[in-house]
Design a protein around this motif. Structure first.
Motif, mmCIF file in Angstrom:
data_model
loop_
_atom_site.group_PDB
_atom_site.id
_atom_site.type_symbol
_atom_site.label_atom_id
_atom_site.label_comp_id
_atom_site.label_asym_id
_atom_site.label_seq_id
_atom_site.Cartn_x
_atom_site.Cartn_y
_atom_site.Cartn_z
ATOM 1 N N TYR A 258 -7.787 10.907 -3.023
ATOM 2 C CA TYR A 258 -8.442 9.995 -3.102
ATOM 3 C C TYR A 258 -8.502 9.665 -4.710
ATOM 4 N N GLU A 259 -8.351 8.306 -5.066
ATOM 5 C CA GLU A 259 -8.387 7.728 -6.419
ATOM 6 C C GLU A 259 -9.648 6.704 -6.522
ATOM 7 N N LEU A 260 -10.345 7.491 -7.401
ATOM 8 C CA LEU A 260 -11.541 6.574 -7.888
ATOM 9 C C LEU A 260 -11.023 5.417 -8.862
ATOM 10 N N VAL B 111 0.994 6.886 0.861
ATOM 11 C CA VAL B 111 0.507 5.180 1.895
ATOM 12 C C VAL B 111 -1.033 5.404 1.596
ATOM 13 N N TYR B 112 -1.425 4.089 0.953
ATOM 14 C CA TYR B 112 -3.090 3.825 0.846
ATOM 15 C C TYR B 112 -3.454 2.910 2.048
ATOM 16 N N PRO B 113 -4.149 3.537 3.252
ATOM 17 C CA PRO B 113 -4.702 3.133 4.278
ATOM 18 C C PRO B 113 -5.993 2.048 3.761
ATOM 19 N N TYR B 114 -6.708 2.843 2.832
ATOM 20 C CA TYR B 114 -7.983 2.000 2.440
ATOM 21 C C TYR B 114 -8.487 2.477 1.029
ATOM 22 N N GLU B 115 -8.363 1.431 0.372
ATOM 23 C CA GLU B 115 -8.756 1.548 -1.188
ATOM 24 C C GLU B 115 -7.947 2.728 -1.709
ATOM 25 N N GLY B 116 -8.627 3.580 -2.405
ATOM 26 C CA GLY B 116 -8.053 4.715 -2.858
ATOM 27 C C GLY B 116 -7.584 6.020 -2.190
ATOM 28 N N ARG C 167 0.909 -1.120 0.158
ATOM 29 C CA ARG C 167 0.095 0.038 -0.118
ATOM 30 C C ARG C 167 0.857 1.196 0.081
ATOM 31 N N VAL C 168 2.051 1.202 -0.565
ATOM 32 C CA VAL C 168 2.670 2.116 -0.574
ATOM 33 C C VAL C 168 3.258 2.482 -2.070
ATOM 34 N N ALA C 169 3.389 3.773 -2.356
ATOM 35 C CA ALA C 169 3.930 4.365 -3.658
ATOM 36 C C ALA C 169 4.755 5.716 -3.810
ATOM 37 N N ILE C 170 5.708 5.728 -4.770
ATOM 38 C CA ILE C 170 6.463 6.791 -4.911
ATOM 39 C C ILE C 170 5.728 7.766 -6.190
ATOM 40 N N GLN C 171 5.613 8.907 -5.915
ATOM 41 C CA GLN C 171 5.036 9.744 -7.125
ATOM 42 C C GLN C 171 5.767 11.024 -7.434
ATOM 43 N N PRO C 172 6.901 10.911 -8.375
ATOM 44 C CA PRO C 172 7.595 11.758 -8.916
ATOM 45 C C PRO C 172 6.579 12.874 -9.678
ATOM 46 N N GLU C 173 6.750 14.217 -9.716
ATOM 47 C CA GLU C 173 5.894 14.993 -10.675
ATOM 48 C C GLU C 173 6.805 16.168 -11.003
ATOM 49 N N ILE C 174 6.217 16.788 -12.085
ATOM 50 C CA ILE C 174 6.732 17.982 -12.676
ATOM 51 C C ILE C 174 5.658 18.902 -12.809
#
Length: 232
Positions: free
Chosen positions: A182-184, A122-127, A79-86
């Motif tokens: 939140y991600e649908l 971190v995604y504790p619950y779904e999206g 439930r972990v992600a890394i999100q680079p952005e520009i």
């Protein structure tokens, strides 16, 4: 430049690790609105030899836009992600001055930034997700200053505006970022963020006016909507 290089190395490092662990990778675009402020700006403008007796000087935040590209790298079976952005961002501050004689002017600093950074999510619950990270902003418009007054029907506005352009210069901005999102299931993302600036983002140049050099740090609230082109 060192900060940018480290962020790029950081992103490449995690990209390699995630690829080896069957990472789910998504990417997309986001766009949102923001409200920003710059701390201690009236104190900087008043100057050591110009206390503006019998006057008031108030600072107000400004509204702007933030949008750009993101890459989300989620480690397989976690439930972990890394999100680079520009991102591209518009932010700044407005100061309003008024004295007992009726003089009034509005001074605005309107900066545009190229933001480069990353979030640890971190995604504790779904999206539903919580994120924290850091962003460095390259100032693309360090001299974008507006000035309007009621003095002599604005006759001296151009000269005074140039005075502030010469005396105050926008610098790069480094900020910590705290996010709630939140991600649908259909790849639509909603994101609320707070950026806390940790460095001086306005340089004061020496002049007869005696600008006060202090810590002018950014504070930004942002709400954005994004779309992911590949669903997890």
């Amino acid at each position: 430049m060192k900060v940018i290089l480290r962020l790029l190395i950081f992103s490449c490092f995690f990209n390699s690790i995630y690829a080896q662990n069957e990472t789910n990778i998504t990417y997309g675009l986001k766009l949102g609105g923001l409200y920003s402020k710059i701390s201690n700006l009236p104190e900087s403008i008043k100057g050591r030899d110009n206390t503006f007796d019998n006057s008031t000087m108030e600072n107000q935040g400004v509204y702007g836009l933030e949008g750009g590209f993101f890459l989300n790298l989620k480690l397989y079976d976690t439930r972990v992600a890394i999100q680079p952005e520009i991102l591209f961002r518009q932010s700044g501050e407005k100061v309003t001055y008024q004295d007992a004689l009726g003089k009034k002017f509005d001074l605005g600093l309107h900066y545009s930034y190229l933001q480069i950074g990353a979030l640890y999510k971190v995604y504790p619950y779904e999206g539903l997700n919580l994120g924290a990270g850091a962003f460095y902003g390259i100032n693309l418009s360090p001299n974008n200053v507006t000035y309007t007054s009621n003095e002599a029907n604005g006759m001296y506005d151009v000269a005074t505006r140039q005075f502030y352009i010469d005396g105050l210069e926008g610098a790069g901005d480094f900020a910590l970022c705290f996010a709630l999102g939140y991600e649908l299931h259909k790849s639509i993302h909603f994101d609320m963020r707070y950026y806390l600036g940790v460095k001086d983002m306005v340089k004061s140049h020496a002049s007869s006016f005696q600008f006060i050099e202090n810590q002018n740090k950014s504070s930004v609230f942002c709400f954005s909507v994004g779309y992911s082109f590949h669903q997890w």
